[in-house]
Design a protein around this motif. Structure first.
Motif, PDB file in Angstrom:
ATOM      1  N   TRP A 131     -79.820   3.882  86.720  1.00 14.72           N
ATOM      2  CA  TRP A 131     -79.129   3.216  87.827  1.00 14.72           C
ATOM      3  C   TRP A 131     -80.129   2.488  88.720  1.00 14.72           C
ATOM      4  CZ3 TRP A 131     -73.879   3.010  89.312  1.00 14.72           C
ATOM      5  CH2 TRP A 131     -73.004   3.729  88.497  1.00 14.72           C
ATOM      6  N   ALA A 132     -79.663   1.409  89.321  1.00 15.70           N
ATOM      7  CA  ALA A 132     -80.449   0.674  90.310  1.00 15.70           C
ATOM      8  C   ALA A 132     -79.619   0.494  91.573  1.00 15.70           C
ATOM      9  CB  ALA A 132     -80.881  -0.684  89.776  1.00 15.70           C
ATOM     10  N   VAL A 133     -80.256   0.622  92.725  1.00 16.83           N
ATOM     11  CA  VAL A 133     -79.627   0.343  94.020  1.00 16.83           C
ATOM     12  C   VAL A 133     -80.164  -1.003  94.501  1.00 16.83           C
ATOM     13  CG1 VAL A 133     -79.397   1.064  96.426  1.00 16.83           C
ATOM     14  CG2 VAL A 133     -79.398   2.786  94.596  1.00 16.83           C
ATOM     15  N   VAL A 134     -79.260  -1.913  94.864  1.00 15.65           N
ATOM     16  CA  VAL A 134     -79.669  -3.222  95.364  1.00 15.65           C
ATOM     17  C   VAL A 134     -79.013  -3.458  96.710  1.00 15.65           C
ATOM     18  CG1 VAL A 134     -79.755  -5.708  94.926  1.00 15.65           C
ATOM     19  CG2 VAL A 134     -79.854  -4.108  92.994  1.00 15.65           C
ATOM     20  N   THR A 135     -79.805  -3.708  97.742  1.00 13.92           N
ATOM     21  CA  THR A 135     -79.251  -4.019  99.061  1.00 13.92           C
ATOM     22  C   THR A 135     -79.191  -5.536  99.246  1.00 13.92           C
ATOM     23  OG1 THR A 135     -81.373  -4.061 100.267  1.00 13.92           O
ATOM     24  CG2 THR A 135     -80.321  -1.912  99.950  1.00 13.92           C
ATOM     25  N   GLY A 136     -78.214  -5.978 100.018  1.00 13.54           N
ATOM     26  CA  GLY A 136     -78.018  -7.416 100.210  1.00 13.54           C
ATOM     27  C   GLY A 136     -77.737  -8.130  98.902  1.00 13.54           C
ATOM     28  N   PRO A 137     -76.758  -7.644  98.092  1.00 15.74           N
ATOM     29  CA  PRO A 137     -76.595  -8.140  96.723  1.00 15.74           C
ATOM     30  C   PRO A 137     -75.557  -9.240  96.545  1.00 15.74           C
ATOM     31  CG  PRO A 137     -75.227  -6.212  96.999  1.00 15.74           C
ATOM     32  CD  PRO A 137     -75.841  -6.507  98.361  1.00 15.74           C
ATOM     33  N   ALA A 142     -73.263   8.362  97.457  1.00 15.80           N
ATOM     34  CA  ALA A 142     -73.143   7.524  96.261  1.00 15.80           C
ATOM     35  C   ALA A 142     -74.273   7.770  95.268  1.00 15.80           C
ATOM     36  CB  ALA A 142     -73.108   6.049  96.657  1.00 15.80           C
ATOM     37  N   VAL A 143     -75.469   8.114  95.760  1.00 18.87           N
ATOM     38  CA  VAL A 143     -76.617   8.300  94.859  1.00 18.87           C
ATOM     39  C   VAL A 143     -76.876   9.767  94.528  1.00 18.87           C
ATOM     40  CG1 VAL A 143     -77.688   6.195  95.733  1.00 18.87           C
ATOM     41  CG2 VAL A 143     -78.330   8.398  96.732  1.00 18.87           C
ATOM     42  N   GLU A 144     -76.124  10.676  95.155  1.00 17.11           N
ATOM     43  CA  GLU A 144     -76.348  12.095  94.903  1.00 17.11           C
ATOM     44  C   GLU A 144     -76.028  12.434  93.445  1.00 17.11           C
ATOM     45  OE1 GLU A 144     -75.079  16.484  96.712  1.00 17.11           O
ATOM     46  OE2 GLU A 144     -74.159  14.636  97.480  1.00 17.11           O
ATOM     47  N   GLY A 145     -76.956  13.049  92.770  1.00 16.93           N
ATOM     48  CA  GLY A 145     -76.761  13.443  91.384  1.00 16.93           C
ATOM     49  C   GLY A 145     -76.785  12.292  90.405  1.00 16.93           C
ATOM     50  N   VAL A 146     -77.109  11.085  90.874  1.00 16.79           N
ATOM     51  CA  VAL A 146     -77.136   9.890  90.029  1.00 16.79           C
ATOM     52  C   VAL A 146     -78.588   9.597  89.646  1.00 16.79           C
ATOM     53  CG1 VAL A 146     -76.675   7.401  89.955  1.00 16.79           C
ATOM     54  CG2 VAL A 146     -75.035   8.943  91.042  1.00 16.79           C
ATOM     55  N   ASP A 147     -78.802   9.178  88.427  1.00 16.76           N
ATOM     56  CA  ASP A 147     -80.142   8.889  87.922  1.00 16.76           C
ATOM     57  C   ASP A 147     -80.611   7.520  88.420  1.00 16.76           C
ATOM     58  OD1 ASP A 147     -82.510   8.934  86.482  1.00 16.76           O
ATOM     59  OD2 ASP A 147     -81.575   8.324  84.593  1.00 16.76           O
ATOM     60  N   VAL A 148     -80.895   7.457  89.739  1.00 17.90           N
ATOM     61  CA  VAL A 148     -81.360   6.203  90.338  1.00 17.90           C
ATOM     62  C   VAL A 148     -82.826   6.001  89.961  1.00 17.90           C
ATOM     63  CG1 VAL A 148     -81.806   4.954  92.473  1.00 17.90           C
ATOM     64  CG2 VAL A 148     -79.713   6.295  92.236  1.00 17.90           C
ATOM     65  N   GLY A 149     -83.087   4.986  89.151  1.00 22.32           N
ATOM     66  CA  GLY A 149     -84.447   4.720  88.727  1.00 22.32           C
ATOM     67  C   GLY A 149     -85.116   3.617  89.507  1.00 22.32           C
ATOM     68  N   ALA A 157     -78.369  -6.974  83.295  1.00 25.03           N
ATOM     69  CA  ALA A 157     -78.682  -7.532  81.980  1.00 25.03           C
ATOM     70  C   ALA A 157     -79.701  -6.684  81.242  1.00 25.03           C
ATOM     71  CB  ALA A 157     -79.196  -8.964  82.134  1.00 25.03           C
ATOM     72  N   HIS A 158     -80.506  -5.929  81.985  1.00 25.80           N
ATOM     73  CA  HIS A 158     -81.481  -5.020  81.374  1.00 25.80           C
ATOM     74  C   HIS A 158     -80.882  -3.636  81.127  1.00 25.80           C
ATOM     75  CE1 HIS A 158     -85.418  -7.251  81.601  1.00 25.80           C
ATOM     76  NE2 HIS A 158     -84.618  -8.077  82.249  1.00 25.80           N
ATOM     77  N   GLY A 159     -79.570  -3.509  81.300  1.00 24.98           N
ATOM     78  CA  GLY A 159     -78.889  -2.268  80.952  1.00 24.98           C
ATOM     79  C   GLY A 159     -78.767  -1.248  82.055  1.00 24.98           C
ATOM     80  N   LEU A 160     -79.098  -1.611  83.294  1.00 24.05           N
ATOM     81  CA  LEU A 160     -78.991  -0.655  84.394  1.00 24.05           C
ATOM     82  C   LEU A 160     -77.623  -0.753  85.064  1.00 24.05           C
ATOM     83  CD1 LEU A 160     -82.131  -0.853  83.989  1.00 24.05           C
ATOM     84  CD2 LEU A 160     -82.327  -0.317  86.425  1.00 24.05           C
ATOM     85  N   ASN A 161     -77.067   0.404  85.392  1.00 22.77           N
ATOM     86  CA  ASN A 161     -75.878   0.448  86.238  1.00 22.77           C
ATOM     87  C   ASN A 161     -76.320   0.138  87.679  1.00 22.77           C
ATOM     88  OD1 ASN A 161     -74.208   1.569  84.026  1.00 22.77           O
ATOM     89  ND2 ASN A 161     -75.462   3.397  84.338  1.00 22.77           N
TER      90      ASN A 161
END
Length: 333
Positions: free
Chosen positions: A46-52, A121-128, A66-70
């Protein structure tokens, strides 16, 4: 004899300076030759993006997908968040989450509620990967004493305080998993220029981002976490006024999509980097021995010109002009 010693000493110093300059130029210009990392395998799913919702942020979110990240999309406009989430799902087989967050309200009651929603939202999520892109450039092209102080405070909240809090929110999970990448979007205004007059507070917040990133990189490298400040220069977005666009050659303006492609490839390579090849060519001059007062004088004249153009096109009252400048967006210089 004494003359010969001084000659040898000065010649040695000159040679050392030339070697150092050539090395820095070579490192800067050859940065794009590095192989991109497999982000999902190296950092997480997973990726977190601010101001998206516009500009660099939207393009970065789509490129990471496109690189396969949620993608966890964090922004203040629910309609625009839905729009970019739909665009991601239509184009890529990934998941999305959205979090409503007006970063100008950070450290307020409303901001704390939004921060709690992000943590949930990010709890328990595989944020890379986290991309701290949200930023404010306005008010700008004005002297400090002309600006609305509250607007400047909001700028500091968005550009510095919110970035810090979002980073602090994702780091515990990254440490637990022993991997992750924090990407902070800086600015050439603080990393390639000696000064940025008439945008002083903006440049100051971006200098904070750069120093914070360098220090966090040292702190967390042994934990398997890469912290990076990416330095864009001019990116072609709606936040760049016609006054600015007309000053620079089209070659110097990079599209958000082109920037995002190179920015994603650059993740994990260096504490501070200039991802765009076009921007690296522009930044190369900063390594050359040009006196700072020459650059300062040129920048001041350029920004005074922008100030004059903006003033001539703005409403008659100074308060109306200030209100025009007080919106959140993505313009880097």
């Amino acid at each position: 004899m004494a003359t010969s010693i001084w000659f040898v000493l000065l010649a040695s110093l000159g040679a050392a300076h030339v070697v150092t300059t050539v090395f820095r130029l070579t490192s800067l210009l050859s940065f794009g030759l590095r192989r991109p990392k497999d982000l999902r395998r190296r950092y997480g799913s997973w990726a977190v993006v601010t101001g998206p919702t516009t500009g660099i942020g939207r393009s970065m979110a789509l490129e990471l997908a496109a690189h396969g990240l949620n993608i966890v999309l964090v922004g203040r406009d629910p309609a625009k968040l839905r729009d970019v989430a739909d665009a991601i799902v239509r184009s890529h087989a990934v998941q999305t989450k959205t979090v409503l967050f007006d970063f100008s309200l950070i450290s307020t009651v409303q901001g704390e509620k939004a921060m709690a929603a992000l943590r949930e939202a990010v709890e328990g999520v595989d944020v890379g990967v986290v991309v701290n892109n949200a930023g404010v450039v306005r008010p700008g092209a004005m002297f400090l004493h002309e600006a609305d102080v509250e607007a400047l405070v909001r700028m500091i909240r968005v550009n510095a305080v919110a970035l810090t809090e979002v980073t602090a929110a994702v780091l515990p999970g990254m440490m637990e998993r022993g991997r992750g990448a924090v990407v902070n979007i800086g600015s050439g205004s603080s990393d390639t220029l000696p000064s940025f007059p008439l945008y002083s507070v903006y440049a100051g917040t971006k200098a904070y981002v750069s120093v914070l990133s360098r220090s966090l990189s040292v702190e967390y490298k042994s934990k398997g976490i890469d912290v990076q400040c990416q330095v864009p220069l001019l990116v072609k977005t709606n936040m760049i006024s016609d006054a600015v666009k007309n000053v620079f050659l089209p070659l110097f303006l990079v599209s958000p999509e082109a920037y995002a492609r190179e920015a994603v490839r650059a993740i994990g390579h260096g504490r501070v980097c200039v991802p765009s090849a076009v921007h690296r060519l522009q930044a190369a001059w900063s390594i050359l021995p040009i006196p700072e007062f020459v650059v300062d004088s040129y920048r001041l004249r350029l920004h005074l010109q922008q100030r004059g153009i903006k003033s001539s096109r703005s409403p008659h009252t100074s308060q109306d002009r200030l209100l025009d400048y007080q919106d959140v967006g993505r313009k880097t210089s």
